[in-house]
Design an enzyme around this catalytic site. Structure first.
Site, PDB file in Angstrom:
ATOM      1  N   LYS A   1       4.590   8.697   9.209  1.00 34.80           N
ATOM      2  CA  LYS A   1       4.161   8.014  10.451  1.00 34.80           C
ATOM      3  C   LYS A   1       5.103   8.260  11.636  1.00 34.80           C
ATOM      4  CE  LYS A   1       1.262   4.624   8.146  1.00 34.80           C
ATOM      5  NZ  LYS A   1      -0.092   4.483   8.527  1.00 34.80           N
TER       6      LYS A   1
ATOM      7  N   TYR B   1       0.851  -1.191   0.000  1.00 30.88           N
ATOM      8  CA  TYR B   1       0.000   0.000   0.000  1.00 30.88           C
ATOM      9  C   TYR B   1       0.886   1.241   0.000  1.00 30.88           C
ATOM     10  CZ  TYR B   1      -3.403   3.442   1.785  1.00 30.88           C
ATOM     11  OH  TYR B   1      -4.207   4.540   1.952  1.00 30.88           O
TER      12      TYR B   1
ATOM     13  N   ASP C   1       9.388   2.895  -0.070  1.00 30.19           N
ATOM     14  CA  ASP C   1       8.305   3.492   0.712  1.00 30.19           C
ATOM     15  C   ASP C   1       8.540   3.097   2.167  1.00 30.19           C
ATOM     16  OD1 ASP C   1       6.030   4.102   2.103  1.00 30.19           O
ATOM     17  OD2 ASP C   1       4.632   3.457   0.542  1.00 30.19           O
TER      18      ASP C   1
HETATM   19  C1  LIG Z   1       3.631   1.830   3.411  1.00 28.65           C
HETATM   20  C2  LIG Z   1       2.645   2.959   3.380  1.00 28.65           C
HETATM   21  N1  LIG Z   1       2.774   3.905   2.445  1.00 28.65           N
HETATM   22  C3  LIG Z   1       1.941   4.952   2.378  1.00 28.65           C
HETATM   23  C4  LIG Z   1       0.906   5.093   3.271  1.00 28.65           C
HETATM   24  C5  LIG Z   1      -0.019   6.273   3.185  1.00 28.65           C
HETATM   25  O1  LIG Z   1       0.295   7.161   4.206  1.00 28.65           O
HETATM   26  P1  LIG Z   1      -0.798   8.228   4.723  1.00 28.65           P
HETATM   27  O2  LIG Z   1      -1.865   7.448   5.388  1.00 28.65           O
HETATM   28  O3  LIG Z   1      -0.008   9.101   5.653  1.00 28.65           O
HETATM   29  O4  LIG Z   1      -1.258   8.961   3.534  1.00 28.65           O
HETATM   30  C6  LIG Z   1       0.738   4.142   4.275  1.00 28.65           C
HETATM   31  C7  LIG Z   1      -0.367   4.268   5.240  1.00 28.65           C
HETATM   32  O5  LIG Z   1      -0.698   3.366   5.968  1.00 28.65           O
HETATM   33  C8  LIG Z   1       1.616   3.029   4.320  1.00 28.65           C
HETATM   34  O6  LIG Z   1       1.476   2.070   5.234  1.00 28.65           O
END
Ligand SMILES: Cc1ncc(COP(=O)(O)O)c(C=O)c1O
Length: 439
Positions: A273, A143, A245
């Site tokens: 996060k 994700y 990511d």
């Molecule tokens: C690996 C990863 N990338 C991107 C995101 C998206 O981040 P945000 O919720 O701050 O937009 C998340 C959210 O859970 C994530 O787990």
């Protein structure tokens, strides 16, 4: 009177005024309704019915220092009288950027944003501008935020996922334009042979490989030895931008992220996060020649990027996590490993196919005979019903984990909390075993 009476009442009212009753679809999947929480402190949360939880959700990862961490709150408070948004640059923003270039291996330069979704968007745009190629490789089950162009094959059913070697790119939401699947090639995580073949055949179109270096969203699956190195080599060979990511793994797999933990440096990385212990800031970091795209026609905007408060929160989080040679990481790793080992032992004790895996600071619990999980389809074929029942039994007893099975560790857990959690797991498994025996 049920344990969740007031939460249910609140949810019924909330549904009238907040669409769906919550402000993110990823908050909906809660038992029996999204609980109404009224307070968080250190490792604990309290709901409106007065129930206390040891919290392993932590806002889906950010609260690595627990709820209301004093050094971060003090730093944020200091900014409140100075003003928030200057719509230019400020000294603390510069200092933080410099510090990040010392911490994050790939960071020659950084830019700030407010969410993981948005930081991934600018990373993808920079990568395409640099490589001059449009196709992105992503991995099944991973994700990268909820934006149209990357919200694909996040959780496809095994029926719609297509062949293992050539997964179908599956849109995840109604309302996405049909052509979103055209520029994204989906690959199985941890299978270098498959991805090498794909890349060698289509390298003239592939501009970037975007990967969660630890697959944290569907099982917590570490990269197989050599996998990240293999991606690095492929990207070098075929002039592809490698993007990590690290929205979850940033400041969690280590202060410098998974790239530091595994010793593989991507071209670009996205942190969010845990990097500000609960405040909304994200970071895109990377090679100067790629990041410099923003001075050469690559547009990145954002009214709330680099606010004084969120910059202060990030800086204070770094100071706290880096103190005493990273003592808090060592503590989280030790306690997390105790939990992983203890949960696996309890699974065996109750003769249930419970499996915990991950790293000390983040791990997963699933029910499966296929142990360990090595890619998305392993996770997807685990027993979802049993996982959700387990999580429900934990919640009834005051331990809160994510519905995906992911457990986030915070630095404020005491050894007593770990002990209480293992006792709770024991009791939850006993309840499940009895239920299964009754049929
Ligand atoms: C690996 C990863 N990338 C991107 C995101 C998206 O981040 P945000 O919720 O701050 O937009 C998340 C959210 O859970 C994530 O787990």
């Amino acid at each position: 009177m049920t344990r969740y009476e007031k939460s249910i009442e609140t949810h019924n009212l909330a549904r009238r005024y907040i669409s769906g009753g919550v402000s993110s679809n990823f908050r909906y999947h809660t038992i029996p309704v999204p609980l109404c929480f009224v307070r968080g402190k250190d490792a604990y949360l309290w709901d409106t019915d007065g129930n206390r939880y040891i919290d392993f959700v932590l806002g889906n990862g950010p609260a690595i220092l627990g709820h209301t961490p004093k050094p971060v709150l003090d730093a944020v408070r200091d900014t409140l009288d100075k003003g928030q948004a200057f719509t230019s640059v400020h000294p603390e923003e510069l200092a933080l950027a410099k510090r990040l270039t010392e911490i994050i291996p790939c960071a020659e330069e950084v830019r700030f944003d407010v969410s993981g979704t948005q930081a991934n968007q600018i990373a993808l745009r920079l990568a395409r501008a640099h490589s001059k190629k449009d196709t992105i490789i992503k991995f099944e089950g991973q994700y990268h935020g909820w934006a149209d162009n990357i919200l694909v094959s996040v959780g496809p059913s095994l029926n719609e996922a297509g062949p293992y070697n050539t997964p179908t790119t599956v849109a995840h939401s109604r309302g996405q334009p049909k052509n979103v699947v055209e520029n994204v090639l989906v690959q199985p995580f941890n299978d270098l042979a498959v991805i090498s073949q794909t890349v060698s055949k289509q390298s003239e179109h592939i501009g970037a490989i975007l990967v969660e270096p630890i697959a944290c969203n569907t099982g917590v699956i570490e990269p197989a030895p050599g996998f990240l190195e293999g991606l690095r080599n492929l990207c070098d060979q075929y002039k592809i931008v490698l993007i990590f990511d690290e929205v979850i793994t940033g400041f969690r797999a280590s202060l410098g992220g998974a790239q530091q933990r595994y010793g593989v440096t991507p071209d670009l990385a996205v942190f969010a996060k845990a990097c500000a212990a609960g405040f909304p800031i994200s970071i895109v970091a990377g090679k100067r020649e790629i990041m410099n795209g923003v001075t050469d026609g690559v547009i990145h905007g954002g009214t709330y990027n680099g606010l004084t408060s969120t910059v202060a929160a990030c800086a204070a989080t770094i100071t706290t996590l880096a103190a005493n040679n990273g003592a808090l990481f060592k503590k989280m790793e030790r306690q997390g490993t105790t939990l992983i080992d203890g949960i696996n032992t309890l699974g065996r004790k109750h003769n249930l196919p419970l499996h915990a895996q991950g790293i000390g600071t983040i791990f997963t619990t699933v029910f499966t005979e296929k142990q360990p999980l090595t890619h998305y389809r392993d996770y997807k074929s685990s027993d979802e019903g049993l996982r959700l029942r387990f999580i429900e039994e934990l919640q009834h007893r005051g331990v809160r984990t994510t519905s995906r099975g992911t457990w986030f560790m915070s630095s404020v857990l005491t050894d007593n909390d770990i002990h209480e959690t293992l006792n709770t797991v024991d009791a939850a498994l006993e309840a499940l075993k009895q239920e299964i025996a009754k049929g």
